[in-house]
Design an enzyme around this catalytic site. Structure first.
Site, mmCIF file in Angstrom:
data_model
loop_
_atom_site.group_PDB
_atom_site.id
_atom_site.type_symbol
_atom_site.label_atom_id
_atom_site.label_comp_id
_atom_site.label_asym_id
_atom_site.label_seq_id
_atom_site.Cartn_x
_atom_site.Cartn_y
_atom_site.Cartn_z
ATOM 1 N N ILE A 124 -13.470 4.732 -6.847
ATOM 2 C CA ILE A 124 -12.009 4.690 -6.883
ATOM 3 C C ILE A 124 -11.528 4.286 -8.278
ATOM 4 O O ILE A 124 -11.878 3.212 -8.769
ATOM 5 C CB ILE A 124 -11.455 3.699 -5.847
ATOM 6 C CG1 ILE A 124 -11.958 4.054 -4.449
ATOM 7 C CG2 ILE A 124 -9.942 3.667 -5.872
ATOM 8 C CD1 ILE A 124 -11.637 3.016 -3.398
ATOM 9 N N LYS A 193 -14.560 -9.141 -7.516
ATOM 10 C CA LYS A 193 -13.693 -7.991 -7.784
ATOM 11 C C LYS A 193 -12.233 -8.420 -7.894
ATOM 12 O O LYS A 193 -11.486 -7.890 -8.729
ATOM 13 C CB LYS A 193 -13.876 -6.948 -6.689
ATOM 14 C CG LYS A 193 -15.273 -6.346 -6.677
ATOM 15 C CD LYS A 193 -15.532 -5.507 -5.439
ATOM 16 C CE LYS A 193 -16.941 -4.940 -5.434
ATOM 17 N NZ LYS A 193 -17.252 -4.208 -4.190
#
Length: 421
Positions: A124, A193
């Site tokens: 992504i 993340k």
């Protein structure tokens, strides 16, 4: 040459002509560091070496791709590459979340490129949009499902009514969970993340230690059933947002935890091992990025995008954007973070209990949105959904409930995200 490295090598070899046209010059593999050379990997043996340090130091190497994982060895290799002016492409979220400052500063000193699209959400593209596409906008919030293992487990629990342990076993059987799933199910992977996303979104250096973290191991089948009754689901969310203190000064909150999410929210429909990230910016509005968040080929796709950018910059003499930390916003303590809550309690169904429970919420300024009672007698179930309140106020309320003269057992507390109330 693990799952990701093998795919990167395959793409470099199979699409050599396309890559030459896109970069402006051939992209040539000079060497591949492996642990054991004797394994047949389908590449010429002369490309293989067990000496990663010597490979990184070679004068004929322009770009170093790191897909090893771990911390100390990749850290030394990446710093060696950057300090010698070589560009680096890495998928190592744990390293970036802990040592982003050291690595970014090394890249800045030698004006080298540091790319890490593959470190967050696999294929992504979300890192580059935050760094470049939205560089002229003000990002207010980033919320995402960034761990495929936990999303698979929670999706399975919601779909089948199974418990956590059973769904984890199924994830392991299908290869979605590691032999030791701790980093995933306890939220460490998502927290790394989240630190990277917050750093990019808010131009502030954020590390994994700044991220409040809870995993999914305490989520029960009952929690999923309750969510369904409320037209919600449960997702492990990484949330990064701007918040204001009592004086109106801006801070940022970065946190990872399982939360109730209304089915109307775009992230609620992200199931299985897929990932998605929603970015909310002042001018652009709400943007959603969705796709495969892990796996050899998807992650290699992100690595190759970075590799092409780094190679173009080498060929044409340019440089990609570096770290931006000008804002230096303070990190808000978790206790000051405002959100809504779903509190599931076991109580005795007798006069005065409901009013006593409501009084404890009221004393601490936690406004109740809805109350629902199920069952009767000594084991009645009371579910309270609040309006937005500070985390510290809710924690004090839960502690006070345990001290009431009539027995109140708080079975679970889930935060409710994705609403404006």
């Amino acid at each position: 040459m693990g799952n990701v490295g093998t795919e990167v090598v395959r793409i470099l070899r199979d699409r050599a002509d396309d890559l030459k046209a896109r970069v402006g010059a051939p992209v040539v593999i000079r060497g591949i560091a492996v642990r054991r050379i004797e394994i047949d990997r389908g590449v010429p043996e002369e490309l293989l070496t067990t000496d990663a340090d010597a490979l990184v130091a070679r004068d004929d190497v322009d770009i170093v791709v790191e897909v090893i994982g771990g911390i100390e060895k990749p850290r030394s290799l990446i710093l060696a590459a950057l300090n010698s002016g070589k560009s680096v492409v890495t998928a190592n979220k744990a390293l970036l979340a802990d040592y982003t400052g050291e690595i970014a500063e090394a890249a800045e000193r030698t004006r080298a490129d540091l790319y890490f699209e593959a470190a967050v959400a696999g294929a992504i593209p979300v890192v580059r949009p935050l760094m470049q596409s939205l560089a002229g906008d003000k990002v207010n919030r980033v919320v995402g499902i960034v761990n495929g293992t936990t999303n698979f487990i929670l999706s399975a629990m919601a779909a089948t009514g199974a418990g956590y342990e059973e769904s984890l076993a199924e994830a392991s059987r299908l290869g979605y969970a590691e032999a030791d799933p701790t980093a995933d199910v306890e939220g460490y992977d998502a927290a790394a993340k989240a630190a990277i996303l917050a750093s990019l979104a808010f131009h502030t250096r954020v590390t994994a230690a700044d991220v409040y973290r809870e995993g999914i191991s305490n989520v029960t089948a009952e929690d999923l059933a309750t969510a369904k009754a409320l037209d919600c689901t449960v997702k492990l969310l990484a949330l990064c947002e701007r918040v204001s203190d009592e004086d109106g000064k801006e801070r940022i909150s970065v946190r990872v935890y399982p939360a109730l999410l209304p089915l109307s929210h775009p992230l609620a429909r992200v199931d299985g091992a897929f990932n998605a990230v929603v970015v909310e910016a002042e001018a652009a509005g709400r943007l959603m990025f969705y796709g495969q968040g892990a796996g050899g080929a998807p992650t290699a796709s992100a690595v190759m995008g970075d590799l092409v950018m780094a190679a173009r910059n080498k060929f044409y003499g340019g440089r990609g954007p570096g770290e931006s930390t000008y804002a230096k916003l303070p990190i808000a303590p978790m206790g000051d973070t405002p959100t809504r809550y779903h509190v599931n309690m076991e109580v005795a169904d007798r006069p005065g209990v409901l009013s006593g429970v409501a009084a404890e919420f009221s004393k601490r300024g936690v406004s109740i949105s809805t109350v629902r009672q199920e069952g009767a007698g000594e084991g009645a179930r009371l579910v309270v959904v609040t309006h937005i309140a500070a985390e510290s106020a809710l924690a004090e309320t839960v502690a006070a409930l345990a001290e009431l003269e009539f027995e109140v057992i708080v079975k679970s507390v889930l935060r409710l995200e994705g609403t404006e109330e």
